[in-house]
Write an enzyme that holds these catalytic residues in place. Structure first.
Site, PDB file in Angstrom:
ATOM      1  N   SER A  18       5.414   0.296   4.390  1.00  0.00           N
ATOM      2  CA  SER A  18       5.346   0.266   2.927  1.00  0.00           C
ATOM      3  C   SER A  18       5.970   1.501   2.285  1.00  0.00           C
ATOM      4  O   SER A  18       5.939   1.644   1.060  1.00  0.00           O
ATOM      5  CB  SER A  18       3.882   0.153   2.467  1.00  0.00           C
ATOM      6  OG  SER A  18       3.265  -0.989   3.004  1.00  0.00           O
ATOM      7  N   SER A  54      -2.673  -0.036   6.791  1.00  0.00           N
ATOM      8  CA  SER A  54      -3.092  -0.239   8.177  1.00  0.00           C
ATOM      9  C   SER A  54      -1.988   0.126   9.153  1.00  0.00           C
ATOM     10  O   SER A  54      -2.218   0.845  10.139  1.00  0.00           O
ATOM     11  CB  SER A  54      -3.519  -1.696   8.381  1.00  0.00           C
ATOM     12  OG  SER A  54      -3.835  -1.949   9.739  1.00  0.00           O
ATOM     13  N   CYS A  79       3.510 -12.033   2.406  1.00  0.00           N
ATOM     14  CA  CYS A  79       4.528 -11.941   3.450  1.00  0.00           C
ATOM     15  C   CYS A  79       4.564 -13.249   4.238  1.00  0.00           C
ATOM     16  O   CYS A  79       3.518 -13.774   4.625  1.00  0.00           O
ATOM     17  CB  CYS A  79       4.202 -10.781   4.391  1.00  0.00           C
ATOM     18  SG  CYS A  79       5.274 -10.698   5.847  1.00  0.00           S
ATOM     19  N   GLU A 120      -5.514  -8.173   3.884  1.00  0.00           N
ATOM     20  CA  GLU A 120      -4.960  -9.267   4.692  1.00  0.00           C
ATOM     21  C   GLU A 120      -6.072 -10.049   5.389  1.00  0.00           C
ATOM     22  O   GLU A 120      -6.004 -11.280   5.482  1.00  0.00           O
ATOM     23  CB  GLU A 120      -3.981  -8.721   5.733  1.00  0.00           C
ATOM     24  CG  GLU A 120      -3.342  -9.833   6.565  1.00  0.00           C
ATOM     25  CD  GLU A 120      -2.449  -9.323   7.683  1.00  0.00           C
ATOM     26  OE1 GLU A 120      -2.313 -10.038   8.699  1.00  0.00           O
ATOM     27  OE2 GLU A 120      -1.888  -8.216   7.558  1.00  0.00           O
ATOM     28  N   HIS A 178       0.824  -1.202   0.000  1.00  0.00           N
ATOM     29  CA  HIS A 178       0.000   0.000   0.000  1.00  0.00           C
ATOM     30  C   HIS A 178       0.863   1.260   0.000  1.00  0.00           C
ATOM     31  O   HIS A 178       1.055   1.920   1.026  1.00  0.00           O
ATOM     32  CB  HIS A 178      -0.936  -0.002   1.218  1.00  0.00           C
ATOM     33  CG  HIS A 178      -2.086  -0.948   1.076  1.00  0.00           C
ATOM     34  ND1 HIS A 178      -2.725  -1.524   2.148  1.00  0.00           N
ATOM     35  CD2 HIS A 178      -2.706  -1.430  -0.024  1.00  0.00           C
ATOM     36  CE1 HIS A 178      -3.699  -2.314   1.710  1.00  0.00           C
ATOM     37  NE2 HIS A 178      -3.701  -2.277   0.396  1.00  0.00           N
TER      38      HIS A 178
END
Length: 328
Positions: free
Chosen positions: A284, A241, A113, A143, A58
């Site tokens: 990110s 997030s 991940c 996720e 993101h």
């Protein structure tokens, strides 16, 4: 530590020096670094274009950089033509997605991940042992969608708050397990888990914490500097997030905080009448953007940079088999 630059203030006087505390660790984690490298290596191996289902991570800067190299980002497999490779994002995907790719004969590379994959395996083991799973996370996050999609519908119940725990009515309170999204607030998640354990004493949890090391470390780094700052700037995307959680951590400590994506998002009014500014970046956000933001701040105030290190990170995740770069 850098020497300050003298910047004239609006009234013609010399602007006061601003101390900038830069959190460390910050920015890219091992999972993000791995996912980006997977896309780059896939382009090298297959040639452009390489399709990527959902944003690989993101961050708009990262996505645009990969687009320029030959990546095409889509939201569903239906948008991927036959005969081209597709990469699944770092957030993970429901099991139905690779199954559909295989049914179409698509070459796919899973960039999930490894710490998210670990949660997927934990969910499978809990389900196989006959337990209903309470999953702590944010509805709609990729996720969460990917983790819920590892098991048949109804095998997991999502909770987002302590209030959600109070409303639970599981079929068998003695056969429960809990797992969590990897990018949550450490403090909020601790409160929810405590509520679960209080209400369901027999509930089983993972052997180790599901919140990833990078999320925890970045939150601790913010806690270490926020109390010394008049304001915090967090570099990250609104749909990230872990970045949004960093803003919340700072504000919980009473420090005003702003989420920005680029240096151009800095409002000069944020820098007026403050003596210390804190800067960090979500997992990110690349280091280039950290420097861009610091330079944007320095354009308005003379600054002294001070990096505050609270942890050292040396985690590296292996690349998928067959994608390792050729030896020099």
């Amino acid at each position: 530590m850098n020497a300050p630059r003298n910047i004239p203030a609006a009234n013609g006087s010399e602007a006061a020096e601003l101390t900038v505390l830069i959190a460390a660790p910050r920015g890219f984690c091992a999972g993000v670094d791995r996912a980006i490298r997977i896309v780059e290596l896939a382009i090298d191996r297959y040639g452009a274009p390489v399709y990527v289902r959902h944003e690989i991570v993101h961050n708009r800067y990262v996505v645009d950089t990969l687009k320029a190299k030959g990546a095409i980002f889509v939201e569903s497999l239906e948008q991927v033509p036959d005969g081209v490779p597709v990469v699944f994002s770092a957030h993970g995907v429901p099991k139905a997605v690779p199954a559909k790719a295989e049914a179409r004969g698509l070459d796919y590379i899973d960039a999930t991940c490894p710490l998210v994959s670990k949660v997927h395996r934990q969910a499978e083991r809990a389900y196989e042992s006959g337990r209903h799973i309470i999953f702590v996370g944010h509805a709609g996050h990729p996720e969460v969608i990917g983790t819920l999609g590892q098991l048949p519908e109804g095998a997991m119940t999502l909770v987002e708050s302590v209030d959600d725990v109070a409303a639970l009515s599981p079929p068998d309170p003695e056969m429960l397990s809990f797992l969590t999204q990897t990018t949550l607030s450490v403090d909020d998640t601790r409160d929810i888990i405590t509520a679960l354990q209080h209400r369901f004493p027999a509930i089983a949890g993972p052997r180790g914490e599901d919140i990833c090391y990078a999320t925890s470390n970045r939150q601790e780094a913010v806690k270490a500097i926020a109390g010394r700052c008049d304001r915090m700037i967090v570099i990250g995307a609104p749909n990230s997030s872990n970045s949004v959680r960093l803003v919340e951590v700072a504000e919980r400590m009473g420090t005003p905080a702003h989420l920005v994506q680029r240096g151009g998002d800095i409002d000069p009014a944020w820098l007026a009448d403050i003596g210390t500014l804190g800067i960090t970046a979500g997992a990110s956000a690349p280091e280039q953007l950290v420097r861009e933001v610091i330079d944007a701040v320095a354009a308005h105030r003379p600054i002294i940079e001070d990096v505050v290190v609270t942890a050292e990170e040396n985690m590296v995740f292996k690349l998928p088999r067959g994608l390792e770069p050729a030896a020099a």
